[in-house]
Design a protein around this motif. Structure first.
Motif, PDB file in Angstrom:
ATOM      1  N   MET B   1       0.847  -1.198   0.000  1.00 39.75           N
ATOM      2  CA  MET B   1       0.000   0.000   0.000  1.00 39.75           C
ATOM      3  C   MET B   1       0.881   1.247   0.000  1.00 39.75           C
ATOM      4  N   ALA B   2       0.475   2.235  -0.788  1.00 44.51           N
ATOM      5  CA  ALA B   2       1.277   3.445  -0.894  1.00 44.51           C
ATOM      6  C   ALA B   2       1.360   4.147   0.460  1.00 44.51           C
ATOM      7  N   GLU B   3       2.480   4.821   0.654  1.00 42.97           N
ATOM      8  CA  GLU B   3       2.833   5.485   1.917  1.00 42.97           C
ATOM      9  C   GLU B   3       1.684   6.295   2.550  1.00 42.97           C
ATOM     10  N   LYS B   4       1.000   7.090   1.732  1.00 41.04           N
ATOM     11  CA  LYS B   4       0.003   7.995   2.318  1.00 41.04           C
ATOM     12  C   LYS B   4      -1.429   7.467   2.214  1.00 41.04           C
ATOM     13  N   HIS B   5      -1.577   6.188   1.878  1.00 36.87           N
ATOM     14  CA  HIS B   5      -2.906   5.592   1.808  1.00 36.87           C
ATOM     15  C   HIS B   5      -3.363   5.172   3.189  1.00 36.87           C
ATOM     16  N   VAL B  11      -6.576   8.816   0.926  1.00 36.72           N
ATOM     17  CA  VAL B  11      -5.215   9.239   1.241  1.00 36.72           C
ATOM     18  C   VAL B  11      -5.269  10.288   2.348  1.00 36.72           C
ATOM     19  N   LEU B  13      -3.142  13.415   3.894  1.00 36.85           N
ATOM     20  CA  LEU B  13      -2.074  14.328   3.516  1.00 36.85           C
ATOM     21  C   LEU B  13      -1.157  14.581   4.704  1.00 36.85           C
TER      22      LEU B  13
END
Lengths: 339, 339
Positions: B1-5, B11, B13
């Protein structure tokens, strides 16, 4: 100035996203053109079993997406965002073609610049930590575009020598945070340029100033020289716009002739296929990038490419109301390796 | 999973962008509605000195952009990107309205979801380090929309009770990396939902499932409860879609009734202004957000808002071809402070 900005309007990606796979599907005429060897699929006729050209264009999108997942060995639940758009009113090729994907969807409209726009935003979303996998996709279709923008095909209208031939096709690119390249490194998002062209049959002339502006800005911002790239390729100026773009750049002291080409010039055999000034449409630069350029990069024949998709931001209504044709172009630099 | 998800499709911020200023311009009918006190400008008539409704819509965009720069005390050379779109074919309101700005331009098409889409992408571009200042802008115009999507106004066609009234207006938001709020914190980008609605005069029904899907996903992803927000506001379902959205949410175990409203319901006086199911169009949620919600947040009357703009991704051609109407909705959470 924002952290990742270099120069006036270029961003440099800190963790350059990789192109994990591409997919391309084109129509029968494109399948007889100069690049016929490189596409994943050539459809047998413009309707492809559908009851309308618009539905056929949606099918191009749907099948290009499916083929892309297959080529990238990804399932749809691994895709964080789809970034897609097309030329049809309200971008129905993308929304109907992708409505069953069950993936978060961000619709774009950049006319024929959409492929570079989607790769630009997609790359920034990955580099920014918002996504691991993004799909960038566009399409166009000769018959649906003629019906909407020009004349019904049934009229058999004669085309002017400066007219371009809208490509029937769809190209898709899977961008990922992890992989072995090619990598997206720099992005120059373009401004709207309008030099007063009003001839709907000469889109190349309307878009060339925007392409030249973005190319000049890219080199000014990065400090690079044209020879740095193996290929500088605009996304569908056609042969008239290509020449104008070169002329404008030369007038501004930049000569890119040695390694410059245009997707609209490359896709057809202009001497034999009666496409006048060459190919156009979102699907043109998308299919040429996904089909030809990406594969040449993977073979090692191209190491560094500057891809500049160009769009004409007009509508039949704006032209009837005597408006000129604004153009736009976005540039994406793609490197086989991070050396 | 992407860092900011966080969760499935939201997401968070890391450095929440601030809303530096907003601008809103609306038509005369909107200027007699419930929110008439809150707009920057109410134009005297639908043509506003132009020779066509389309040109008047471009003028709304041009003037909203100019007003925004003034309100934000910014010059155009400080803006890194404009993210804009509208409902007109090929998004000509945005491209003609913004062609003289000399700012890098990313065109969007999300139908009436465009305001939330532009704020979503704009926030990610700032948080990702690609921009310090981004302008998010959309517009719609009752007369240009009727001509394009329904009937020429000159016919005087009767409207069905489920029909919505396209708002004449433009709303613009300046997002910045530095500032004192309100802040964008979480973004839930929506998926395309199509439950088979085919009635072009009942867009609320077509969009309600998408709105409900995005709201359910937002709360599942963030673990928040509806009471966390002072206002949950959809972007233009109108009164029929609003009720359907509540029904779908309730069937899925979520009750948001206590603090839920819809921009299409809020902008007009539905009992007196003869707008049937309420307002719609990109400009509806944009003007309500920029004019009303932002100002209520600045006054301290609203501390946390979940803004969900909703779009119907169809065209007259797709409906003529017997397609149903896909919907989409994107959610943006906005907080007065970072406590």
């Amino acid at each position: 100035m924002a952290e990742k900005h270099i120069g006036k309007q270029t961003v440099a990606l800190k963790n350059p996203p990789t192109i994990k796979a591409t997919a391309s599907i084109v129509g029968p005429k494109e399948g007889r053109g100069e690049l016929k060897q490189c596409f994943d699929l050539i459809i047998p006729d413009e309707l492809w079993g559908e009851s309308s050209w618009e539905k056929a264009e949606s099918k191009l999108v749907r099948e290009a997406f499916a083929k892309l997942l297959q080529n990238a060995k990804l399932s749809n639940d691994k895709i964080d965002f789809i970034l897609a758009g097309d030329l049809l009113n309200q971008c129905i090729a993308a929304s109907y073609g992708l409505r069953e994907t069950n993936v978060p969807f961000l619709g774009l409209y950049g006319a024929c610049s959409t492929m570079a726009e989607s790769m630009s935003i997609g790359s920034m979303l990955i580099d920014g930590g918002f996504a691991d996998n993004v799909v960038c996709l566009t399409s166009s279709h000769f018959c649906s575009a003629e019906r909407q923008f020009r004349f019904p095909l049934e009229l058999g209208s004669q085309r002017t020598p400066t007219a371009q031939w809208t490509v029937t096709g769809s190209g898709a690119v899977a961008l990922a945070s992890q992989g072995t390249g090619p990598y997206i490194r720099n992005i120059t998002v373009g401004k709207i340029n309008d030099l007063g062209i009003t001839d709907i049959n000469n889109m190349g002339a309307a878009m060339a100033p925007a392409a030249a502006d973005t190319i000049l800005t890219h080199f000014a911002d990065t400090g690079l020289v044209p020879e740095y790239y193996d290929l500088i390729v605009t996304g569908d100026l056609g042969k008239i716009g290509k020449k104008l773009c070169l002329d404008i750049l030369r007038m501004n002291g930049l000569n890119i002739e040695a390694n410059y080409n245009d997707c609209g010039v490359m896709i057809f055999n202009l001497n034999e296929q009666d496409t006048h000034a060459g190919g156009s449409g979102c699907g043109c630069s998308a299919a040429v990038f996904a089909g030809h350029i990406y594969k040449e990069m993977m073979k090692g024949n191209l190491k560094r490419v500057l891809f500049i998709a160009t769009g004409a931001l007009m509508s039949p209504v704006s032209l009837q109301q005597k408006e000129s044709i604004p153009g736009i172009a976005h540039a994406v630099s793609i490197h086989r390796s991070l050396d």
